[in-house]
Scaffold this active site. Structure first.
Site, PDB file in Angstrom:
ATOM      1  N   SER A   1       0.895  -1.301  -0.098  1.00  0.00           N
ATOM      2  CA  SER A   1       0.049  -0.120  -0.052  1.00  0.00           C
ATOM      3  C   SER A   1       0.752   1.175   0.133  1.00  0.00           C
ATOM      4  O   SER A   1       1.956   1.498   0.499  1.00  0.00           O
ATOM      5  CB  SER A   1      -0.849  -0.112   1.212  1.00  0.00           C
ATOM      6  OG  SER A   1      -1.825  -0.998   1.329  1.00  0.00           O
TER       7      SER A   1
HETATM    8  N1  SAH Z   1       0.040  -5.726   3.977  1.00  0.00           N
HETATM    9  C1  SAH Z   1       0.814  -5.782   2.915  1.00  0.00           C
HETATM   10  C2  SAH Z   1      -0.202  -5.594   1.391  1.00  0.00           C
HETATM   11  C3  SAH Z   1      -0.666  -6.634   1.271  1.00  0.00           C
HETATM   12  S1  SAH Z   1      -1.529  -6.817  -0.454  1.00  0.00           S
HETATM   13  C4  SAH Z   1       2.139  -5.082   2.695  1.00  0.00           C
HETATM   14  O1  SAH Z   1       2.336  -4.489   3.798  1.00  0.00           O
HETATM   15  O2  SAH Z   1       2.982  -5.311   1.662  1.00  0.00           O
HETATM   16  C5  SAH Z   1      -2.979  -7.848   0.141  1.00  0.00           C
HETATM   17  C6  SAH Z   1      -2.268  -9.332   0.336  1.00  0.00           C
HETATM   18  O3  SAH Z   1      -3.465 -10.238   0.805  1.00  0.00           O
HETATM   19  C7  SAH Z   1      -1.743 -10.122  -1.045  1.00  0.00           C
HETATM   20  O4  SAH Z   1      -0.478 -10.431  -0.754  1.00  0.00           O
HETATM   21  C8  SAH Z   1      -2.771 -11.281  -1.265  1.00  0.00           C
HETATM   22  O5  SAH Z   1      -2.171 -12.534  -1.522  1.00  0.00           O
HETATM   23  C9  SAH Z   1      -3.149 -11.517   0.140  1.00  0.00           C
HETATM   24  N2  SAH Z   1      -4.549 -12.008   0.508  1.00  0.00           N
HETATM   25  C10 SAH Z   1      -5.704 -12.203  -0.439  1.00  0.00           C
HETATM   26  N3  SAH Z   1      -6.655 -12.848   0.067  1.00  0.00           N
HETATM   27  C11 SAH Z   1      -6.129 -13.266   1.277  1.00  0.00           C
HETATM   28  C12 SAH Z   1      -6.640 -14.389   2.264  1.00  0.00           C
HETATM   29  N4  SAH Z   1      -7.936 -14.812   2.143  1.00  0.00           N
HETATM   30  N5  SAH Z   1      -5.942 -14.614   3.419  1.00  0.00           N
HETATM   31  C13 SAH Z   1      -4.683 -14.129   3.446  1.00  0.00           C
HETATM   32  N6  SAH Z   1      -4.078 -13.134   2.528  1.00  0.00           N
HETATM   33  C14 SAH Z   1      -4.928 -13.000   1.609  1.00  0.00           C
END
Ligand code: SAH
Length: 236
Positions: free
Chosen positions: A84
């Site tokens: 983000s």
């Molecule tokens: N917090 C992260 C950004 C995450 S992007 C950072 O600081 O970099 C969102 C993430 O959520 C992705 O990596 C994706 O694979 C994950 N995601 C999507 N659905 C999910 C689920 N059901 N459980 C866990 N992670 C999930």
């Protein structure tokens, strides 16, 4: 002919200054990010500002995009996912009103940057990621950086992490179309959760507060997150 030690000395003297100047450049970009993107937009929580001033965000970003680490945008990480925008990380963290000693759950570890921000402030961070290669990468980075208070898990975060519940705060960084019931159940009385909600490209960032067993819901801002998916790839 130059002696071997002479060549080693020459190499060290060439490499060290260029390494230091790259490091100094990142430090400068980071302090500008905090001042211009966070403080000027109203982030006031010293714990959040302190964590984001300290953490080397560029280490969480693949080499190809590293030069964009401190810009005012989300950045691509592996597997088509994104880290983000710094302001959104700061805003979501500030909304949780974190204090030392707390226990926090994050859904969507991604690069691990948000988890590191949490780990600088609270006692224990539990973070779940659906994509295994991202868990492997973030896990080794946490080890390398000495974050022994971050606990990772590969799996579907929709169900939360019952074993360590209840949590003082929950942060969700992928968007489901509705708020997952297991997460609201695992939130402590008096706890706070921030979550992007919606099944379109733009979602609502929502703050939930649990008071006397009931959830108070406040819409904060429009945001863009990747969808929350189940293990078989379907959108929640
Ligand atoms: N917090 C992260 C950004 C995450 S992007 C950072 O600081 O970099 C969102 C993430 O959520 C992705 O990596 C994706 O694979 C994950 N995601 C999507 N659905 C999910 C689920 N059901 N459980 C866990 N992670 C999930």
């Amino acid at each position: 002919m130059r002696s071997r030690s002479g060549i080693v000395f020459l190499l060290i003297s060439l490499v060290i200054p260029s390494f230091l100047s790259a490091q100094e450049r990142y430090d400068e970009l980071r302090s500008r990010m905090v001042e211009e993107q966070l403080v000027e937009r109203g982030i006031t929580d010293d714990r959040v500002l302190g964590a984001m001033s300290k953490i080397e965000r560029h280490l969480f970003i693949p080499a190809a995009f590293r030069c964009r680490a401190y810009e005012d945008y989300p950045v691509s990480i592996e597997e088509g996912q994104t880290i983000s925008q710094p302001y959104i990380v700061a805003l979501m963290t500030e909304l949780l009103r974190l204090k030392p000693g707390m226990k926090v759950l994050e859904i969507g570890t991604g690069s691990g940057y948000q988890a590191a921000v949490l780990a600088e402030i609270v006692e224990e961070v539990y973070t779940i990621e659906l994509i295994e290669s991202l868990v492997v990468c973030s896990d080794s980075l946490f080890d390398l950086l000495g974050y022994d208070n971050i606990h990772t898990r590969h799996g579907d975060g929709y169900m939360g992490w019952e074993e360590h519940a209840p949590y003082d705060a929950i942060i969700v960084t992928c968007a489901p179309s509705d708020i997952p019931e297991p997460l609201t159940r695992q939130l402590k009385e008096g706890g706070r959760m921030v979550i992007p909600v919606g099944d379109t490209i733009i979602q609502d960032l929502v703050l939930l507060r649990k008071r006397m067993g009931k959830l108070r819901r406040t819409k904060i801002a429009p945001v863009m997150f990747v969808p929350m998916k189940s293990s078989d790839g379907k959108r929640y």
